[in-house]
Design a protein around this motif. Structure first.
Motif, PDB file in Angstrom:
ATOM      1  N   ARG A 137       2.187   3.179 -18.965  1.00 37.60           N
ATOM      2  CA  ARG A 137       1.999   3.755 -17.641  1.00 37.60           C
ATOM      3  C   ARG A 137       0.760   4.652 -17.634  1.00 37.60           C
ATOM      4  NH1 ARG A 137       4.898   0.218 -16.694  1.00 37.60           N
ATOM      5  NH2 ARG A 137       6.918   0.184 -15.620  1.00 37.60           N
ATOM      6  N   PRO A 138      -0.415   4.083 -17.846  1.00 32.18           N
ATOM      7  CA  PRO A 138      -1.621   4.915 -17.939  1.00 32.18           C
ATOM      8  C   PRO A 138      -2.220   5.218 -16.571  1.00 32.18           C
ATOM      9  CG  PRO A 138      -2.194   2.645 -18.305  1.00 32.18           C
ATOM     10  CD  PRO A 138      -0.703   2.674 -18.098  1.00 32.18           C
ATOM     11  N   HIS A 139      -3.204   6.114 -16.569  1.00 35.58           N
ATOM     12  CA  HIS A 139      -4.017   6.348 -15.381  1.00 35.58           C
ATOM     13  C   HIS A 139      -4.976   5.171 -15.211  1.00 35.58           C
ATOM     14  CE1 HIS A 139      -2.563  10.419 -14.922  1.00 35.58           C
ATOM     15  NE2 HIS A 139      -2.891  10.707 -16.180  1.00 35.58           N
ATOM     16  N   GLY A 140      -5.448   4.991 -13.970  1.00 35.25           N
ATOM     17  CA  GLY A 140      -6.425   3.949 -13.709  1.00 35.25           C
ATOM     18  C   GLY A 140      -5.851   2.692 -13.102  1.00 35.25           C
ATOM     19  N   VAL A 141      -4.598   2.742 -12.606  1.00 36.87           N
ATOM     20  CA  VAL A 141      -3.965   1.577 -11.990  1.00 36.87           C
ATOM     21  C   VAL A 141      -3.778   1.872 -10.500  1.00 36.87           C
ATOM     22  CG1 VAL A 141      -1.965   0.050 -11.981  1.00 36.87           C
ATOM     23  CG2 VAL A 141      -2.797   1.011 -14.144  1.00 36.87           C
ATOM     24  N   TYR A 142      -4.343   1.002  -9.636  1.00 39.84           N
ATOM     25  CA  TYR A 142      -4.370   1.251  -8.197  1.00 39.84           C
ATOM     26  C   TYR A 142      -3.966   0.005  -7.413  1.00 39.84           C
ATOM     27  CZ  TYR A 142      -7.710   4.732  -9.994  1.00 39.84           C
ATOM     28  OH  TYR A 142      -8.321   5.726 -10.712  1.00 39.84           O
ATOM     29  N   THR A 143      -3.695   0.192  -6.114  1.00 38.13           N
ATOM     30  CA  THR A 143      -3.758  -0.888  -5.143  1.00 38.13           C
ATOM     31  C   THR A 143      -5.134  -0.810  -4.482  1.00 38.13           C
ATOM     32  OG1 THR A 143      -2.902   0.471  -3.334  1.00 38.13           O
ATOM     33  CG2 THR A 143      -1.291  -0.755  -4.662  1.00 38.13           C
ATOM     34  N   THR A 144      -5.506  -1.828  -3.702  1.00 40.88           N
ATOM     35  CA  THR A 144      -6.801  -1.785  -3.025  1.00 40.88           C
ATOM     36  C   THR A 144      -6.899  -0.584  -2.099  1.00 40.88           C
ATOM     37  OG1 THR A 144      -6.762  -4.200  -3.020  1.00 40.88           O
ATOM     38  CG2 THR A 144      -8.459  -3.149  -1.697  1.00 40.88           C
ATOM     39  N   GLY A 145      -5.826  -0.321  -1.364  1.00 41.98           N
ATOM     40  CA  GLY A 145      -5.834   0.816  -0.444  1.00 41.98           C
ATOM     41  C   GLY A 145      -6.075   2.137  -1.158  1.00 41.98           C
ATOM     42  N   GLN A 146      -5.399   2.343  -2.283  1.00 43.33           N
ATOM     43  CA  GLN A 146      -5.607   3.570  -3.060  1.00 43.33           C
ATOM     44  C   GLN A 146      -7.034   3.651  -3.579  1.00 43.33           C
ATOM     45  OE1 GLN A 146      -2.511   2.836  -5.918  1.00 43.33           O
ATOM     46  NE2 GLN A 146      -1.016   4.100  -4.847  1.00 43.33           N
ATOM     47  N   LEU A 147      -7.540   2.536  -4.088  1.00 45.84           N
ATOM     48  CA  LEU A 147      -8.904   2.494  -4.601  1.00 45.84           C
ATOM     49  C   LEU A 147      -9.903   2.866  -3.520  1.00 45.84           C
ATOM     50  CD1 LEU A 147     -11.098   1.491  -6.729  1.00 45.84           C
ATOM     51  CD2 LEU A 147     -10.913  -0.722  -5.540  1.00 45.84           C
ATOM     52  N   GLN A 148      -9.810   2.213  -2.353  1.00 43.41           N
ATOM     53  CA  GLN A 148     -10.790   2.450  -1.308  1.00 43.41           C
ATOM     54  C   GLN A 148     -10.669   3.842  -0.721  1.00 43.41           C
ATOM     55  OE1 GLN A 148     -10.122  -0.991   1.219  1.00 43.41           O
ATOM     56  NE2 GLN A 148     -11.697  -2.158   0.136  1.00 43.41           N
ATOM     57  N   ASN A 149      -9.468   4.376  -0.678  1.00 47.14           N
ATOM     58  CA  ASN A 149      -9.280   5.750  -0.223  1.00 47.14           C
ATOM     59  C   ASN A 149     -10.014   6.716  -1.147  1.00 47.14           C
ATOM     60  OD1 ASN A 149      -7.829   8.409   0.212  1.00 47.14           O
ATOM     61  ND2 ASN A 149      -6.838   7.143   1.764  1.00 47.14           N
ATOM     62  N   LEU A 150      -9.861   6.523  -2.461  1.00 44.45           N
ATOM     63  CA  LEU A 150     -10.543   7.383  -3.431  1.00 44.45           C
ATOM     64  C   LEU A 150     -12.062   7.267  -3.341  1.00 44.45           C
ATOM     65  CD1 LEU A 150      -8.356   6.904  -6.635  1.00 44.45           C
ATOM     66  CD2 LEU A 150      -8.643   9.020  -5.340  1.00 44.45           C
ATOM     67  N   VAL A 151     -12.534   6.013  -3.250  1.00 48.38           N
ATOM     68  CA  VAL A 151     -13.976   5.767  -3.302  1.00 48.38           C
ATOM     69  C   VAL A 151     -14.670   6.156  -2.014  1.00 48.38           C
ATOM     70  CG1 VAL A 151     -15.737   3.965  -3.521  1.00 48.38           C
ATOM     71  CG2 VAL A 151     -13.744   3.961  -5.042  1.00 48.38           C
ATOM     72  N   HIS A 152     -14.142   5.686  -0.869  1.00 47.89           N
ATOM     73  CA  HIS A 152     -14.869   5.818   0.392  1.00 47.89           C
ATOM     74  C   HIS A 152     -14.537   7.073   1.185  1.00 47.89           C
ATOM     75  CE1 HIS A 152     -16.440   1.884  -0.368  1.00 47.89           C
ATOM     76  NE2 HIS A 152     -15.261   1.310  -0.302  1.00 47.89           N
ATOM     77  N   LEU A 153     -13.354   7.641   0.986  1.00 45.29           N
ATOM     78  CA  LEU A 153     -12.992   8.846   1.725  1.00 45.29           C
ATOM     79  C   LEU A 153     -13.124  10.115   0.892  1.00 45.29           C
ATOM     80  CD1 LEU A 153      -9.863   7.729   3.806  1.00 45.29           C
ATOM     81  CD2 LEU A 153     -12.279   7.690   4.439  1.00 45.29           C
TER      82      LEU A 153
END
Length: 417
Positions: A137-153
């Motif tokens: 259960r490491p860090h660095g696992v996302y859904t697309t929505g989580q990824l784009q929220n982090l990157v773009h917002l």
């Protein structure tokens, strides 16, 4: 004595400020349907396009192409200019009674009792836990929505090398977001014989983004203590397993409707979509409650969801004007490889579905599909369509294939060969 929360009574309440909800609000306000209120739990309305920072939005509904954030801003501006009230940071927490909803916001708790309700809560990707992928259960696992929220917002870093699980349109959207964040999408994994997205997207993804696709494969394990370091993948036909080094994993697609309010209300659900059962007027099983967008067809493009919002406006206005409840309808069902159809009920006096299209989801690829419609073992229609059936994207068929069915007969079954 129990203190009752304050009550507001708009003409129409729309839950969800994405493309479907905002378009419905704009249409209703433009047509003087009364006080229109949109509530959205995020701090800015606009839905998924807000953080989908690439082009391709608005083609079918606006007849132009724009980026996701620009598209979201346009829909918010249009609804606001039309006179709809948009309340953000506002969460509908449940039902006080059959016609009243409990709401919490920065202004406190209150209740809303609309004359008509439009559910536009959309759909979400299943995270790794829901897909039961074992391992660490490491860090660095996302859904697309989580990824784009982090990157773009939030302008947050995500990693250096990523594996994308899924081959849908949204999977390529994830690849674009990873590139913008300085993370190399090293591999895309699809369980199908070829990536589920349209051929043009697959070709562009391979040549422009240079992302290889491992087909007929699945992730069997995530590895890493603290931070992700690799995934183990298995070829479905040979059983051969390999380890791919990565510090980021993005689980894409595999959609499920945000249907908690529907379930809590006891509104009938469709066993295929898991969203509310609707007719071509987008009514649910509860009078005065309508549903639109990707909670009905998880998941189609944002512009198709928006056109649901446009389509539902007249149906809501008819309800507000006291139109009688509809007559009994005929149930639409599907056979394998189709998983679901939307909408699911056809009534004699109702309009054709939005854009005159029935939406279906398939688990198999068929290049030249022959669609067959039967009712009570009687052949109603058979039509060969020029576009393929493919998993991972909605298959659209003209609703004219239903011409000739009996509205007093049994369920209609749609299959493909």
């Amino acid at each position: 004595m129990t203190h009752q929360p304050p009550l507001t009574e708009p003409d129409v309440l729309i839950i969800g400020g994405g493309p479907a909800g905002l378009t419905a609000a704009a249409e209703l306000a433009d047509r003087s349907a009364g006080h229109i209120v949109v509530v959205d739990r995020e701090n800015t309305a606009g839905g998924i396009p807000r953080h989908s920072d690439h082009t391709g939005y608005g083609l079918r509904d606006l007849r132009r192409v724009m980026t996701g954030p620009a598209y979201a801003r346009h829909l918010v501006d249009r609804a606001t200019r039309a006179g709809a009230e948009i309340r953000t940071n506002t969460m509908v927490t449940g039902w006080a009674d059959e016609n009243t909803l409990d709401v919490t916001s920065p202004d406190g708790r209150y209740r809303i009792r609309p004359r008509a309700l439009v559910l536009a809560t959309g759909a979400r990707e299943r995270p790794r836990t829901a897909r039961r992928v074992p391992g660490d259960r490491p860090h660095g696992v996302y859904t697309t929505g989580q990824l784009q929220n982090l990157v773009h917002l939030h302008d947050q870093p995500v990693g250096k090398r990523a594996v994308i699980v899924g081959g849908e349109l949204v999977s390529w959207s994830a690849a674009v977001s990873l590139r913008e964040a300085g993370c190399t999408p090293a591999l895309m994994i699809s369980r199908y014989p070829k990536a589920e997205s349209y051929g043009a997207f697959n070709a562009a993804g391979r040549t422009v983004l240079r992302v290889p696709v491992a087909t007929r494969s699945r992730v069997t394990r995530v590895l890493g203590k603290g931070r992700c370091r690799a995934v183990e993948i298995e070829h479905l036909d040979t059983g051969r397993r390999t380890t791919v080094e990565c510090d980021t994993v993005v689980f894409t697609g595999d959609w499920i409707p945000d249907h908690e309010l529907v379930r809590a209300a006891g509104i009938a659900l469709d066993e295929g979509t898991l969203g509310p059962l609707t007719d071509t007027a987008l009514r649910t099983s509860r009078p005065g409650v309508f549903a639109v967008g990707n909670m009905l067809h998880p998941v189609d493009t944002a512009d198709v969801a928006a056109l649901d919002g446009k389509h539902v406006a007249q149906q809501v206005i008819d309800h507000l004007s006291g139109r009688q409840q509809p007559s009994e309808g005929v149930r639409l069902t599907v056979g394998a490889p189709f998983r679901w159809i939307a909408p699911q009920i056809l009534r004699p006096d109702d309009p054709a579905p939005a854009r005159g299209r029935l939406l279906l989801w398939s688990d198999a690829y068929i290049r030249f599909p022959k669609v067959t419609v039967r009712q009570d073992e009687r052949l109603i229609n058979r039509r060969i369509l020029a576009w393929p059936v493919a998993p991972g994207r909605v298959f659209r068929i003209p609703s004219s294939v239903l011409k000739g069915i009996s509205h007093t007969g049994g369920p209609v079954r749609i299959t493909v060969a």
